[in-house]
Design a protein around this motif. Structure first.
Motif, mmCIF file in Angstrom:
data_model
loop_
_atom_site.group_PDB
_atom_site.id
_atom_site.type_symbol
_atom_site.label_atom_id
_atom_site.label_comp_id
_atom_site.label_asym_id
_atom_site.label_seq_id
_atom_site.Cartn_x
_atom_site.Cartn_y
_atom_site.Cartn_z
ATOM 1 N N MET A 1 27.545 -91.622 -12.870
ATOM 2 C CA MET A 1 26.456 -92.587 -12.733
ATOM 3 C C MET A 1 27.025 -93.938 -12.308
ATOM 4 S SD MET A 1 24.102 -91.721 -16.070
ATOM 5 C CE MET A 1 25.450 -91.968 -17.219
ATOM 6 N N ASP A 2 26.419 -94.526 -11.292
ATOM 7 C CA ASP A 2 26.859 -95.817 -10.795
ATOM 8 C C ASP A 2 25.644 -96.746 -10.768
ATOM 9 O OD1 ASP A 2 27.601 -98.026 -9.135
ATOM 10 O OD2 ASP A 2 29.258 -96.829 -8.342
ATOM 11 N N ARG A 3 25.584 -97.654 -11.723
ATOM 12 C CA ARG A 3 24.419 -98.516 -11.863
ATOM 13 C C ARG A 3 24.198 -99.380 -10.614
ATOM 14 N NH1 ARG A 3 22.902 -103.598 -13.779
ATOM 15 N NH2 ARG A 3 20.981 -103.576 -15.034
ATOM 16 N N ASP A 4 25.277 -99.947 -10.082
ATOM 17 C CA ASP A 4 25.144 -100.828 -8.916
ATOM 18 C C ASP A 4 24.587 -100.071 -7.716
ATOM 19 O OD1 ASP A 4 26.103 -102.986 -10.325
ATOM 20 O OD2 ASP A 4 28.179 -102.687 -9.715
ATOM 21 N N LYS A 5 25.066 -98.856 -7.493
ATOM 22 C CA LYS A 5 24.566 -98.066 -6.364
ATOM 23 C C LYS A 5 23.099 -97.698 -6.558
ATOM 24 C CE LYS A 5 28.890 -96.044 -4.689
ATOM 25 N NZ LYS A 5 29.647 -94.787 -4.424
ATOM 26 N N ASN A 6 22.721 -97.414 -7.791
ATOM 27 C CA ASN A 6 21.317 -97.086 -8.055
ATOM 28 C C ASN A 6 20.410 -98.279 -7.797
ATOM 29 O OD1 ASN A 6 21.971 -94.477 -8.723
ATOM 30 N ND2 ASN A 6 21.865 -94.789 -10.943
ATOM 31 N N ILE A 7 20.891 -99.476 -8.139
ATOM 32 C CA ILE A 7 20.100 -100.683 -7.870
ATOM 33 C C ILE A 7 20.020 -100.936 -6.361
ATOM 34 C CG2 ILE A 7 20.064 -103.195 -8.140
ATOM 35 C CD1 ILE A 7 21.152 -102.796 -10.959
ATOM 36 N N GLU A 8 21.099 -100.683 -5.647
ATOM 37 C CA GLU A 8 21.067 -100.792 -4.181
ATOM 38 C C GLU A 8 20.035 -99.835 -3.597
ATOM 39 O OE1 GLU A 8 24.899 -100.218 -2.488
ATOM 40 O OE2 GLU A 8 25.834 -101.874 -3.582
ATOM 41 N N PHE A 9 19.947 -98.638 -4.184
ATOM 42 C CA PHE A 9 18.973 -97.654 -3.709
ATOM 43 C C PHE A 9 17.552 -98.158 -3.934
ATOM 44 C CE2 PHE A 9 16.368 -93.848 -3.922
ATOM 45 C CZ PHE A 9 16.845 -93.109 -2.854
ATOM 46 N N LEU A 10 17.331 -98.880 -5.059
ATOM 47 C CA LEU A 10 16.006 -99.455 -5.309
ATOM 48 C C LEU A 10 15.609 -100.394 -4.172
ATOM 49 C CD1 LEU A 10 15.856 -100.512 -9.096
ATOM 50 C CD2 LEU A 10 14.887 -98.486 -8.016
ATOM 51 N N ASN A 11 16.567 -101.192 -3.729
ATOM 52 C CA ASN A 11 16.288 -102.165 -2.670
ATOM 53 C C ASN A 11 16.062 -101.507 -1.316
ATOM 54 O OD1 ASN A 11 16.443 -104.559 -4.205
ATOM 55 N ND2 ASN A 11 18.689 -104.495 -4.163
ATOM 56 N N SER A 12 16.785 -100.428 -1.055
ATOM 57 C CA SER A 12 16.725 -99.799 0.267
ATOM 58 C C SER A 12 15.600 -98.770 0.394
ATOM 59 C CB SER A 12 18.064 -99.132 0.594
ATOM 60 O OG SER A 12 18.345 -98.104 -0.345
ATOM 61 N N SER A 13 15.126 -98.244 -0.738
ATOM 62 C CA SER A 13 14.105 -97.192 -0.693
ATOM 63 C C SER A 13 12.738 -97.788 -0.358
ATOM 64 C CB SER A 13 14.043 -96.468 -2.047
ATOM 65 O OG SER A 13 13.071 -95.444 -2.017
ATOM 66 N N LYS A 14 12.142 -97.339 0.717
ATOM 67 C CA LYS A 14 10.847 -97.858 1.163
ATOM 68 C C LYS A 14 9.676 -97.021 0.645
ATOM 69 C CE LYS A 14 13.000 -101.020 3.487
ATOM 70 N NZ LYS A 14 13.041 -102.396 2.964
ATOM 71 N N LYS A 15 9.905 -95.725 0.506
ATOM 72 C CA LYS A 15 8.826 -94.848 0.055
ATOM 73 C C LYS A 15 8.636 -94.985 -1.456
ATOM 74 C CE LYS A 15 9.439 -91.325 3.640
ATOM 75 N NZ LYS A 15 9.705 -89.887 3.917
ATOM 76 N N PRO A 16 7.388 -94.824 -1.928
ATOM 77 C CA PRO A 16 7.163 -94.908 -3.382
ATOM 78 C C PRO A 16 7.823 -93.735 -4.115
ATOM 79 C CG PRO A 16 5.172 -94.163 -2.257
ATOM 80 C CD PRO A 16 6.132 -94.567 -1.182
ATOM 81 N N TRP A 17 8.137 -93.970 -5.362
ATOM 82 C CA TRP A 17 8.679 -92.907 -6.201
ATOM 83 C C TRP A 17 7.561 -91.962 -6.594
ATOM 84 C CZ3 TRP A 17 13.916 -92.777 -7.431
ATOM 85 C CH2 TRP A 17 14.649 -93.901 -7.064
#
Length: 279
Positions: A1-17
């Motif tokens: 698990m990489d918290r920083d990468k997951n937060i980066e994914f939050l910023n880059s993800s355009k589609k809703p969860w």
């Protein structure tokens, strides 16, 4: 698990969860794992660390619910025994067998609990951990030497499981990521936003950086346990509290206090409680 990468994914993800799960305890982690395993785009967020609350303050037992059998809740016992067996099979590095001794001080106790525990064994079937056995006074004292000897007649030994709850939580979090889900701790929900009175997502605040994030989601699941009402009021501020907290008490003593490797189970104390003394 990489918290920083997951937060980066939050910023880059355009589609809703597809699903956002609030709460990183046992219920939230289990829900998120089920969701991710079914192929849904899943995000789990936790205000503090994983299993910070109730989920790391359990009695750390994997049991089928002997006391529920006494109450006649047969279906719950069968389900719990099945889950106990599956958990032991799936996570043998976290679950271990533990034998319990019930001391008997009345003439009827041994046959009464002995019969009930034989039914308990039968319900466990092939997932059982070992047969229950009636003990005489000498055998009981050998296994639990510090038990009150006055009027002791004997006892019954039966088998359940013990596990590391916090490590189990981390294993579940890792499994969520293995299924392409995302888990982020220290990320509390600060608000819920809606459109046409339908929840469309949540607002988050990173406790470490102070940055805020707006997350859109088709489904938001409140799995915050005793704190559920606080999250619910973000959706319906005037709603009444639905959770009535209860608590058990754990007293930690030196291991030498128990004087053995077997747990003690008292089905009913003088004030109606169930008491465990667990190594």
């Amino acid at each position: 698990m990489d918290r920083d990468k997951n937060i980066e994914f939050l910023n880059s993800s355009k589609k809703p969860w597809d699903i956002v799960v609030i709460g990183g305890g046992a219920s939230g982690l289990g829900t998120a794992l089920d969701s991710a395993n079914r192929g849904y785009k899943t995000l789990l967020i936790e205000k503090y660390d994983f299993s910070k609350g109730t989920s790391s303050r359990s009695t750390k037992l994997v049991h089928g619910g002997v006391r529920y059998l006494q109450n006649g809740d047969i279906s719950l016992v069968i389900e719990a025994l099945r889950e106990r067996g599956i958990m032991r099979k799936n996570a043998p590095h976290l679950v271990k067998d533990l034998s319990f001794v019930i001391p008997s001080y009345d003439w009827w106790s041994s046959p009464f609990y002995g019969l009930g525990l034989k039914i308990y064994d039968m319900m466990a079937g092939s997932l059982g951990l070992g047969p229950s056995t009636t003990l005489n006074k000498e055998e009981t004292l050998k296994l639990i030497p510090n038990v009150n000897q006055k009027d002791l007649r004997g006892g019954i030994i039966y088998h359940d499981g013990q596990f590391d709850d916090s490590r189990m939580a981390i294993s579940l979090a890792q499994s969520i990521e293995d299924q392409s889900g995302k888990v982020i701790n220290y990320m509390p929900v600060t608000n819920i936003f809606k459109k046409n009175d339908i929840i469309e997502g949540v607002e988050l605040k990173d406790s470490l950086s102070g940055l805020k994030y707006v997350i859109r989601s088709k489904v938001v699941i409140n799995a915050t346990g005793v704190f559920s009402d606080k999250i619910s009021k973000m959706d319906q501020p005037n709603s009444k509290n639905k959770i009535r907290p209860s608590q058990g008490v754990h007293i930690v003593l030196e291991k030498k206090f128990l004087k053995g490797d077997h747990a003690i189970m008292i089905p009913q104390t003088s004030d109606g409680r169930v008491l465990f003394a667990v190594p």
